[in-house]
Motif scaffolding. Structure first.
Motif, PDB file in Angstrom:
ATOM      1  N   THR A 451       0.853  -1.189   0.000  1.00 24.83           N
ATOM      2  CA  THR A 451       0.000   0.000   0.000  1.00 24.83           C
ATOM      3  C   THR A 451       0.887   1.236   0.000  1.00 24.83           C
ATOM      4  OG1 THR A 451      -0.114   0.175   2.415  1.00 24.83           O
ATOM      5  CG2 THR A 451      -1.764  -1.205   1.338  1.00 24.83           C
ATOM      6  N   GLY A 452       0.389   2.316  -0.576  1.00 24.14           N
ATOM      7  CA  GLY A 452       1.197   3.530  -0.564  1.00 24.14           C
ATOM      8  C   GLY A 452       0.588   4.652  -1.377  1.00 24.14           C
ATOM      9  N   MET A 453       1.139   5.823  -1.163  1.00 23.81           N
ATOM     10  CA  MET A 453       0.751   7.016  -1.902  1.00 23.81           C
ATOM     11  C   MET A 453       1.940   7.518  -2.699  1.00 23.81           C
ATOM     12  SD  MET A 453      -1.520   9.020   0.991  1.00 23.81           S
ATOM     13  CE  MET A 453      -1.953  10.347  -0.163  1.00 23.81           C
ATOM     14  N   GLY A 454       1.668   8.095  -3.874  1.00 19.01           N
ATOM     15  CA  GLY A 454       2.697   8.694  -4.713  1.00 19.01           C
ATOM     16  C   GLY A 454       2.165   9.995  -5.285  1.00 19.01           C
ATOM     17  N   PHE A 455       2.847  10.529  -6.294  1.00 17.45           N
ATOM     18  CA  PHE A 455       2.382  11.771  -6.907  1.00 17.45           C
ATOM     19  C   PHE A 455       3.056  11.969  -8.252  1.00 17.45           C
ATOM     20  CE2 PHE A 455       6.337  12.999  -4.941  1.00 17.45           C
ATOM     21  CZ  PHE A 455       6.863  14.004  -5.746  1.00 17.45           C
ATOM     22  N   HIS A 456       2.467  12.847  -9.075  1.00 15.64           N
ATOM     23  CA  HIS A 456       3.154  13.361 -10.250  1.00 15.64           C
ATOM     24  C   HIS A 456       3.013  14.881 -10.251  1.00 15.64           C
ATOM     25  CE1 HIS A 456      -0.693  12.604 -12.926  1.00 15.64           C
ATOM     26  NE2 HIS A 456      -0.903  13.532 -12.021  1.00 15.64           N
ATOM     27  N   SER A 457       4.064  15.553 -10.689  1.00  7.19           N
ATOM     28  CA  SER A 457       4.094  17.011 -10.642  1.00  7.19           C
ATOM     29  C   SER A 457       3.509  17.603 -11.925  1.00  7.19           C
ATOM     30  CB  SER A 457       5.532  17.511 -10.449  1.00  7.19           C
ATOM     31  OG  SER A 457       6.346  17.122 -11.546  1.00  7.19           O
ATOM     32  N   ASN A 458       3.159  18.857 -11.853  1.00  3.91           N
ATOM     33  CA  ASN A 458       2.619  19.593 -12.985  1.00  3.91           C
ATOM     34  C   ASN A 458       3.734  20.388 -13.663  1.00  3.91           C
ATOM     35  OD1 ASN A 458       0.790  20.660 -14.817  1.00  3.91           O
ATOM     36  ND2 ASN A 458      -0.683  21.282 -13.263  1.00  3.91           N
ATOM     37  N   ASP A 459       3.495  20.826 -14.887  1.00  8.40           N
ATOM     38  CA  ASP A 459       4.436  21.644 -15.645  1.00  8.40           C
ATOM     39  C   ASP A 459       4.544  23.034 -15.013  1.00  8.40           C
ATOM     40  OD1 ASP A 459       5.064  23.685 -17.877  1.00  8.40           O
ATOM     41  OD2 ASP A 459       5.593  21.764 -18.801  1.00  8.40           O
ATOM     42  N   MET A 460       5.775  23.555 -14.886  1.00  4.27           N
ATOM     43  CA  MET A 460       5.970  24.832 -14.198  1.00  4.27           C
ATOM     44  C   MET A 460       5.209  25.981 -14.873  1.00  4.27           C
ATOM     45  SD  MET A 460       9.664  26.451 -15.215  1.00  4.27           S
ATOM     46  CE  MET A 460      10.591  25.401 -14.123  1.00  4.27           C
ATOM     47  N   ARG A 461       5.071  25.928 -16.199  1.00  3.64           N
ATOM     48  CA  ARG A 461       4.367  27.008 -16.892  1.00  3.64           C
ATOM     49  C   ARG A 461       2.899  27.058 -16.480  1.00  3.64           C
ATOM     50  NH1 ARG A 461       6.588  24.795 -22.552  1.00  3.64           N
ATOM     51  NH2 ARG A 461       6.266  22.908 -21.313  1.00  3.64           N
ATOM     52  N   VAL A 462       2.316  25.877 -16.252  1.00  2.00           N
ATOM     53  CA  VAL A 462       0.929  25.809 -15.818  1.00  2.00           C
ATOM     54  C   VAL A 462       0.821  26.168 -14.337  1.00  2.00           C
ATOM     55  CG1 VAL A 462      -1.108  24.332 -15.677  1.00  2.00           C
ATOM     56  CG2 VAL A 462       0.523  24.044 -17.552  1.00  2.00           C
ATOM     57  N   VAL A 463       1.770  25.692 -13.544  1.00  5.93           N
ATOM     58  CA  VAL A 463       1.770  25.984 -12.105  1.00  5.93           C
ATOM     59  C   VAL A 463       1.776  27.486 -11.857  1.00  5.93           C
ATOM     60  CG1 VAL A 463       3.163  25.858 -10.008  1.00  5.93           C
ATOM     61  CG2 VAL A 463       2.822  23.810 -11.410  1.00  5.93           C
ATOM     62  N   ILE A 464       2.648  28.207 -12.560  1.00  5.66           N
ATOM     63  CA  ILE A 464       2.750  29.656 -12.375  1.00  5.66           C
ATOM     64  C   ILE A 464       1.498  30.351 -12.895  1.00  5.66           C
ATOM     65  CG2 ILE A 464       4.045  31.721 -13.002  1.00  5.66           C
ATOM     66  CD1 ILE A 464       5.488  29.916 -11.007  1.00  5.66           C
ATOM     67  N   ALA A 465       1.018  29.922 -14.060  1.00  7.09           N
ATOM     68  CA  ALA A 465      -0.162  30.570 -14.643  1.00  7.09           C
ATOM     69  C   ALA A 465      -1.392  30.380 -13.767  1.00  7.09           C
ATOM     70  CB  ALA A 465      -0.412  30.013 -16.043  1.00  7.09           C
ATOM     71  N   GLN A 466      -1.504  29.209 -13.110  1.00  6.34           N
ATOM     72  CA  GLN A 466      -2.660  28.928 -12.264  1.00  6.34           C
ATOM     73  C   GLN A 466      -2.414  29.277 -10.805  1.00  6.34           C
ATOM     74  OE1 GLN A 466      -3.728  24.821 -12.932  1.00  6.34           O
ATOM     75  NE2 GLN A 466      -4.554  25.222 -14.969  1.00  6.34           N
ATOM     76  N   LYS A 467      -1.271  29.928 -10.537  1.00 10.29           N
ATOM     77  CA  LYS A 467      -0.927  30.397  -9.187  1.00 10.29           C
ATOM     78  C   LYS A 467      -0.963  29.270  -8.152  1.00 10.29           C
ATOM     79  CE  LYS A 467      -2.648  35.025 -10.281  1.00 10.29           C
ATOM     80  NZ  LYS A 467      -1.318  35.478 -10.688  1.00 10.29           N
ATOM     81  N   GLY A 468      -0.384  28.141  -8.552  1.00  8.83           N
ATOM     82  CA  GLY A 468      -0.186  27.053  -7.602  1.00  8.83           C
ATOM     83  C   GLY A 468      -1.292  26.036  -7.500  1.00  8.83           C
ATOM     84  N   LYS A 469      -2.266  26.028  -8.399  1.00  3.65           N
ATOM     85  CA  LYS A 469      -3.351  25.056  -8.353  1.00  3.65           C
ATOM     86  C   LYS A 469      -2.908  23.735  -8.999  1.00  3.65           C
ATOM     87  CE  LYS A 469      -8.126  24.314  -9.843  1.00  3.65           C
ATOM     88  NZ  LYS A 469      -9.254  24.852 -10.646  1.00  3.65           N
ATOM     89  N   ASP A 470      -3.290  22.621  -8.369  1.00  3.82           N
ATOM     90  CA  ASP A 470      -3.005  21.285  -8.928  1.00  3.82           C
ATOM     91  C   ASP A 470      -1.520  21.082  -9.202  1.00  3.82           C
ATOM     92  OD1 ASP A 470      -5.684  20.557  -8.903  1.00  3.82           O
ATOM     93  OD2 ASP A 470      -6.041  21.454 -10.866  1.00  3.82           O
ATOM     94  N   ILE A 471      -0.665  21.377  -8.204  1.00  4.60           N
ATOM     95  CA  ILE A 471       0.778  21.236  -8.411  1.00  4.60           C
ATOM     96  C   ILE A 471       1.213  19.775  -8.282  1.00  4.60           C
ATOM     97  CG2 ILE A 471       3.064  21.903  -7.588  1.00  4.60           C
ATOM     98  CD1 ILE A 471       1.919  24.462  -6.582  1.00  4.60           C
TER      99      ILE A 471
END
Length: 672
Positions: A451-471
């Motif tokens: 069992t476990g949790m992981g993650f995948h990151s978002n593209d920096m261009r989208v992160v900045i444009a959306q001001k940190g949403k769904d990072i």
């Protein structure tokens, strides 16, 4: 400290450090696998690698059970990856590394997590460590569906030269040269490997694909406690691409199955890697591992997905450029404790990865030569700080492994098209707990729950444009399975699994954005079988089923486009007397939805490859027949809205890249 104690401690570490050149396959038997081993997948993979030869960089990924790949840009672009009900694009949901060097590129010009493995030379690969799910504390970003790590030999027993040639003006020259080997004490080793590939491919527009690789590795025991390893590699490639063509263009006779709408697609790329590993053994129970790496990466790709949809005069060709340096470090500590009849291993690590991105571009261009418009242009830095700790407690027949990982990502992006915008940086943190349990029933079965949790990151261009949403959307999953060995020469591994993803990402390369696709869940069954009834006969099969759905969408409109449903790979390997061997391989992918309501279906396929070999003393002669039965199959397929030059309205249908037709390739190698 005795050298035997040092070697035992190394074998308990996460990564093999004293790999050797493979033995003769006749001496590798399935009965050597121990069911109660902690990482039986790695042991199984070593058997597979020795029984089933690898001849291309693509074959390396195909070795991983349940993992499928597709190539749709002339051979030089990274492969599209499918695993556990994921269309991982080029790596968004699978963590890939080579000798510990991360392969996934974050905030990449073409796709988040882009993983180009073409810098690997197949003959240098000693082992493939893999795991499904996000159950491993030392794996971070993109470890949702699973992870894969390739490890190279630390030293060679022989030098080797190989020459291959075949249809479509295909040629390959490879060499591995033993530079230093202190066989008396195994203290110092060094070798260099290189390869050159060229092919025009079966397409009407010649691919003119060329790739040059060079790899070198040095390692040394400084004394009985300290070990040092250094490696350096570089590769460069260039190609033309046929692109993804609409089905209607072929059906209407506008182009052949091997034709192109835009004959100027293609690109070039290069990557240079350097890595240093230092291990210090304080005693037989305790050691430290320090790992440093650096990568210099360049990428330039010309693609045309929509043809004349947006610009009916010049066409829609785009250029994507990426230019960066990647710096990384990890410090790992491992300590063994003995408490009565139980044993406890504690492993912890801290590290960082810094992507210093000099140039990210998306441009509208005309036939590679003319810049029509800059769609996106910027630079930035993305930093990933991480720490993890975990315990493995072995008591009786039980193995209990709790662990936790913490990742902090820092995004900074400078938009060169809006230099006065002054976008602030964004920071996000993700905590990923894990808990794995295993119980061994003698030498016959090992039951496990992961069992476990992981993650995948978002593209920096989208992160900045959306001001940190769904990072950093998280995943949560579990595997329940068993490793069965009813007879010494039969291994069966069935597993049930479930995976929830907080936010699915769909990268839209021609718009330089990542579109959120909402919450998803996947569940399925994996079965792996390995059987060696005779020393000279080896049979293997992997069958993988996945049910992937969007959460919250109406039933019948909740399919996940291109998610694989049923896949299977396997084959028969024969090693006959007098040096003859043969391997017949198959890969099968069932039809799967190409859009959310399954109104368009990506066609499945069943393809066979055959490899024949004859070995005499230091010489080996090989003949490969790919797609033995000359099946017409589509390797990559996408639902795409396109417009051809003569059309007044756009059409949404399937665009595809045809799979390789039947072709022969022969080779000769000599060891000395």
């Amino acid at each position: 400290m005795k050298k035997e104690s040092v070697l035992i401690a190394l074998l308990c570490s996460a990564q093999p450090l004293l790999a050797q050149q493979p033995e003769d396959t006749a001496h590798t038997q399935l009965k050597q696998i121990v069911v109660s081993a902690p990482r039986i997948e790695t042991a199984m993979m070593r058997i597979d690698l020795k029984k089933i030869p690898v001849n291309t960089a693509q074959d390396l990924l195909r070795k991983v059970p349940g993992l499928f790949i597709a190539q749709h840009a002339g051979g030089g672009k990274a492969e599209q990856i499918f695993l556990r009900g994921f269309d991982c694009d080029h790596g968004t949901d699978v963590n890939i590394s080579a000798d510990g060097i991360p392969v996934n590129i974050v905030s990449h010009a073409h796709g988040q997590g882009y993983s180009d493995l073409h810098f690997l030379i197949p003959e240098t690969i000693e082992g493939i460590d893999f795991g499904n799910g996000a159950y491993y504390a030392d794996k971070g970003d993109f470890n949702t569906a699973g992870y894969v790590n390739f490890s190279t030999f630390d030293h060679l027993n022989n030098s080797m030269i190989k020459l291959e040639g075949g249809a479509f003006n295909t040629m390959r020259l490879a060499g591995m040269f033993n530079l230093m080997a202190d066989k008396s004490a195994a203290k110092r080793n060094a070798y260099i490997a290189t390869e050159y590939n060229y092919t025009n491919g079966p397409f009407d527009v010649q691919q003119q694909f060329s790739r040059f690789n060079i790899f070198g590795k040095y390692n040394q025991w400084l004394n009985d406690k300290d070990y040092l390893s250094f490696q350096l590699s570089t590769f460069t490639s260039g190609w033309n691409a046929s692109g993804q063509i609409p089905e209607r263009a072929v059906e209407q006779g506008l182009i052949s199955r091997w034709g192109s709408i835009d004959p100027t697609e293609g690109g070039n790329t290069s990557r240079t890697n350097a890595a240093l590993t230092f291990i210090h053994h304080s005693n037989a129970q305790e050691y430290w591992k320090s790992f440093f790496f650096y990568s210099r990466y360049k990428f330039n790709l010309y693609s045309d997905f929509t043809f004349f949809l947006k610009d009916p005069v010049n066409g829609d060709e785009i250029q994507q450029k990426d230019d960066r340096s990647i710096y990384g470090f990890e410090q790992q500590y491992t300590r063994d404790f003995t408490m009565g009849n139980s044993r406890l291993t504690w492993q912890s690590g801290v590290g960082l990865r810094l992507d210093d991105i000099y140039d990210l571009e998306l441009n509208h261009v005309y036939r590679r030569d003319s810049l029509l418009n800059r769609e996106a242009w910027g630079s930035g830095r993305e930093t990933n700080l991480h720490a993890y700790t975990g315990l493995t407690w072995r008591i009786g027949n039980w193995r209990i492994n709790p662990a936790v990982r913490v990742d902090q990502l820092i995004f900074n992006y400078q938009d060169k098209l809006k230099p006065a915008s002054g976008d602030p940086g964004v920071t996000a943190t993700r905590v990923s707990p894990k808990l794995n349990l295993a119980y061994a029933s003698g030498d016959v079965a090992q039951w496990y729950l992961k069992t476990g949790m992981g993650f995948h990151s978002n593209d920096m261009r989208v992160v900045i444009a959306q001001k940190g949403k769904d990072i950093l959307p998280f995943s949560a999953g579990a595997d329940l399975g068993v490793v069965l060995k009813p007879t010494p020469n039969l291994l069966i591994q069935p597993a049930l699994w479930y995976l929830y993803l907080q936010q699915e990402f769909v990268y839209v390369g021609d718009d330089a954005v990542v579109e959120p696709a909402g919450k998803t869940r996947r569940m399925g069954v994996d079965v792996s079988v390995r059987y060696q009834p005779l020393k000279w006969l080896y049979l293997d099969a992997d069958v993988n089923y996945a049910n992937a759905r969007e959460i919250g969408a109406p039933k019948g409109e909740n399919y996940i486009p291109l998610a694989p449903v049923l896949t299977s790979t396997g084959g028969i390997g024969v090693n006959l007397p007098m040096g003859f061997s043969a391997n017949l391989r198959y890969r099968y992918m069932k039809d799967r939805p190409a859009n959310e309501d399954n109104s368009l279906v990506a066609k499945g396929y069943f393809v066979n490859d055959l490899l024949l070999a004859y070995t005499h003393h230091q010489f080996q002669f090989t003949v490969q027949a790919q797609n033995v039965f000359n099946t017409n199959w589509n390797e990559a397929q996408f639902e795409t809205e396109t417009r051809l030059q003569h059309e007044s309205q756009s059409v949404t249908d399937l665009c595809f890249t045809p799979g390789t037709p039947f072709y022969l390739k022969a080779g000769i190698s000599v060891r000395f």
